[in-house]
Structure formats: C-alpha cells, structure tokens
Design an enzyme around this catalytic site. Structure first.
Site, short mmCIF file in Angstrom:
data_model
loop_
_atom_site.label_atom_id
_atom_site.label_comp_id
_atom_site.label_asym_id
_atom_site.label_seq_id
_atom_site.Cartn_x
_atom_site.Cartn_y
_atom_site.Cartn_z
N TYR A 144 72.23 44.93 60.66
CA TYR A 144 70.83 45.34 60.81
C TYR A 144 70.02 44.33 61.62
CZ TYR A 144 71.82 48.75 57.10
OH TYR A 144 72.34 49.77 56.35
N LYS A 201 85.48 44.32 53.88
CA LYS A 201 86.44 45.18 54.57
C LYS A 201 87.37 44.25 55.34
CE LYS A 201 87.83 49.31 55.96
NZ LYS A 201 88.56 50.21 55.06
N ASP A 233 85.58 50.61 50.72
CA ASP A 233 85.89 52.04 50.51
C ASP A 233 86.39 52.28 49.09
OD1 ASP A 233 87.88 50.39 51.51
OD2 ASP A 233 88.79 51.88 52.82
N ASP A 257 73.51 48.21 51.09
CA ASP A 257 72.52 49.28 51.25
C ASP A 257 73.13 50.59 50.74
OD1 ASP A 257 70.36 50.75 52.07
OD2 ASP A 257 70.65 50.44 54.21
N ASP A 261 72.60 52.64 46.82
CA ASP A 261 72.10 54.02 46.70
C ASP A 261 73.08 54.86 45.88
OD1 ASP A 261 69.87 53.54 48.35
OD2 ASP A 261 70.07 55.49 49.33
#
Ligand code: NAD
Length: 368
Positions: A144, A201, A233, A257, A261
């Site tokens: 970001y 990852k 994942d 992020d 959620d």
C-alpha cells in the site's frame, strides 16, 4: 481535579458522521460518570476533505492529529470520489497519509465473540467455541506504500508485443519494519495465551522470506512464546475451519487487511470490529469497516465497532480502564438483552429487537 483529554475526531464520509455522533455521546457520558472530560477538535479527512479543500488530508487536519491525546476516526470513502484516474485525489490517500504521519505501524484488531451474537455469525456456533484472537497488522509498509505506476507501454505490453497500458505496485519491507511489528506481536502474545502465528507467503515471495527470517530472530527473545509459521492462503481457510486455534496473528499490511475482514465475520458483522493503531506518535482508533455508502444516512449502521474503538482508546491512550470496562460490560449487556442493529440481527431469533444507530447509542447512554 478532573482530567481533560484532547481528542481529534475525524468523522469522514458515509456512515462516519452517524457513528461518530454516538461515540461522542458515549464518551461524554462515561466522562461524567468516571470524572474526566473530553475536549474535541473535529477535522476533515477523506472525501469530505476533498470536497472542502481538494486535499484528502489537509494541513489543518495534519496539525490537529499531531497535537492531541488520541485520534478517533470513523470511516472514509464512497462512490462519489471513486476514480481510476491516478492523478485525481482519493479519500484512501487521506487515510494512508494519516497512518503514515502518525507513524502508526502496528494495527491491533481484536476479534472477540459476544456470547449473545453467536447466532449472528455465518459459522456454526460450535466452531466459535473458544474463539478470542488478535490480528496484529503491519500498517505503514508493504504494497500500500510502495512505488507504483501506470503507463502506456509502446513496446511490448500486450501479448505478442502489442502496445497497451501497464501498471505495477511494489511490495517492499525493510528489516526494521518487520522487527518492530514482530516485537509488538510477541509482547501481545506474552500478555495473552502465549501463541503467535506469523502469516506470510514465504513459498513464493521474497518479502515473506525476509519476514519469516526476522520474525524467527526476534523469537529468540521470547522463548516462552509458541511461534507457528502459516501461509496466508492456508490461514484464510483455517480462520473458517478452526478459528479457536489462533491467539495472536501477525502479518503484513495487505494480508492483514484481508484476513481481518474475514475474521470479522466470526463476530457476526464487520460492524463489530474495532482497532487501535499504535506507533511512534499519537495513537489512532477506528473501526475496521469502511464508510458503508450502501446504508449511509439511513440511521441503520452499527455503531458498536466505533464504540469498541473508544474502549480501546480509553484503555490504551487515556488510561481510563474503569471507564473502558464499564463500556465493554454495557455493550455485552445490551446485546444479551436482545438489542441489535440490522447487521447483527438473526432472522431465526424472534427475541432480537432491531434498533437504529441513534437508538443503540440511546440504550448505551441510558444504561451508563
Ligand atoms: P465497507 O466496510 O464500507 O462495507 C462493506 C459491507 O459491510 C457493506 O454492505 C456495509 O453496509 C457493511 N457495513 C460496514 N460497516 C457497517 C456497520 N458499521 N454497520 C452495518 N453494516 C456495515 O466496505 P466497502 O463497501 O468495500 O467500501 C466502502 C467505502 O469505504 C470505499 O470507498 C472504501 O474505500 C472505504 N473503506 C474505508 C475504510 C476506512 O475508512 N478505514 C476501510 C475500508 C473501506
């Protein structure tokens, strides 16, 4: 003598002003009961700031947030300011700029299941047994904040060398950025149940391999903490399959992020998750949800994530643990009595009593 806390309020866009109004009433009520007062300075951020000044994070807001005891943000953004033109200002630039300006690198997102809301989660109640986790998200690094560009590539952007548009974002982490967020996470794990999942990852991306290496180095200072590496994942799947296995999850900005959620749905709604963003300067408290433009202006938004963010602020920045406990207990009691905003109501539970944003605030103020 009663203490006065200076709080900068950033109501933002969409449902932001509606939920912020409830936060203010509740804080004033708590102050009257526990012997403190709040001096508020309201400032513009996001879309509202673009409309008024052309800048999503205006200079006046920048100064106010730097000089106060805590910053309370509701939410920013909305379709009015959505654009794919990279040269136009976007509300999200205000939010990212704010976090960066405060040096707020550690975003703590507690996922707490209220007993009364077990039925509101899409998961079977038995899967929620023992769920109490904390997501520690790195907030001012990674994708970001990295260099990005969109350009027309004359040479060979398309298949077979056909010219076309091209874009890239850069995911970058520095050793010190990983080390400081890892330390926050280990400290949180130490204060909780002593278990830390580091999510990356590392089977594919280089920043994740560096992440893993640094987290393991920091782990030497915390031999009593059980450290588990988990690929992002797999974590997405495990959060649904067996969420009770997690105590603290530490991860980079974008993974955090998305995963938080997802984790919010364990609680029943995005409208239930609060966060604290801590770092070098003044701390920032905000719900994890966005401005919910689909329900803005209808007095139906859930104000509880905003109020739970106030609870975190009372505890961490204002050092008012009794007021924080009182707020937390009142929210539990109100939920136990069946009061719900629409997002956490369960169609199969006839005892649920649906109220709007302001009425939920009224109930909490009345009990306090
Ligand atoms: P959102 O979080 O605003 O809404 C997602 C869904 O959850 C919507 O159906 C919404 O009605 C519901 N919801 C969210 N908060 C709720 C609440 N308190 N009570 C009841 N229901 C609630 O996400 P989105 O729709 O993807 O994004 C809308 C805008 O918000 C976008 O402009 C986005 O960029 C912005 N956004 C801002 C923040 C922030 O301010 N921190 C975070 C995420 C998204």
């Amino acid at each position: 003598m009663s203490k006065t806390y200076r709080i900068t309020l950033l109501p933002g866009d969409g449902i932001g002003p509606e939920i912020m109004a409830q936060a203010r009433r509740v804080l004033d009520t708590l102050g009257a009961r526990f012997g403190f007062s709040c001096a508020y300075a309201e400032a513009l951020l996001g879309g509202a700031a673009i409309d008024a000044t052309g800048d999503p994070f205006p200079e006046e807001t920048r100064q106010l947030v730097a000089d106060c005891d805590a910053v309370l943000l509701a939410a920013i953004g909305g379709p009015k300011w959505d654009t794919t033109d990279p040269d136009k200002p976007r509300p999200e630039q205000g939010l990212l700029g704010l976090r960066k300006a405060l040096g707020a690198y550690a975003n703590l997102r507690p996922v707490r299941i209220f007993d009364a809301l077990r039925g509101a989660s899409p998961l079977k109640p038995q899967r929620l047994e023992g769920v109490n986790l904390l997501v520690v998200r790195e907030l001012i690094g990674g994708l970001y904040f990295g260099a990005r560009e969109r350009f027309y590539d004359e040479e060979n952007a398309g298949a077979g060398g056909v010219p076309g548009q091209r874009a890239y974002d850069t995911l970058e982490y520095r050793e010190y950025e990983i080390e400081r967020i890892a330390r926050v996470a280990f400290e949180q794990a130490r204060a909780r149940r002593g278990k830390l999942h580091s999510v990356d990852k590392a089977n594919v991306i280089e920043t994740s391999r560096l992440w893993r290496e640094i987290v393991h180095r920091v782990a030497h200072d915390y031999p009593e903490i059980e450290l588990i590496d988990m690929l992002v994942d797999n974590t997405a799947m495990q959060l649904i399959n067996d969420p009770a296995q997690f105590d603290v999850i530490v991860t980079e900005n974008m993974f955090g992020d998305i995963l938080s959620d997802e984790a919010s749905m364990l609680t029943g709604s995005l409208g239930m998750l609060a966060s604290a963003s801590l770092g070098d300067g003044v701390a920032l408290y905000e719900p994890i949800h966005g401005s919910a433009p689909d329900i803005a202006g209808r007095d139906i938004a859930n104000p509880l994530a905003m109020l739970l963010s106030c609870e975190l602020m009372l505890r961490s920045s204002l050092n008012e643990p009794a007021a924080a406990d009182a707020l937390s207990n009142v929210i539990s009691n109100i939920l136990a009595q069946g009061w719900r905003t629409a997002d956490i109501a369960d169609a199969a539970t006839p005892t649920d009593k649906i109220v709007g944003t302001r009425a939920m605030g009224d109930l909490i103020v009345a009990v306090l």
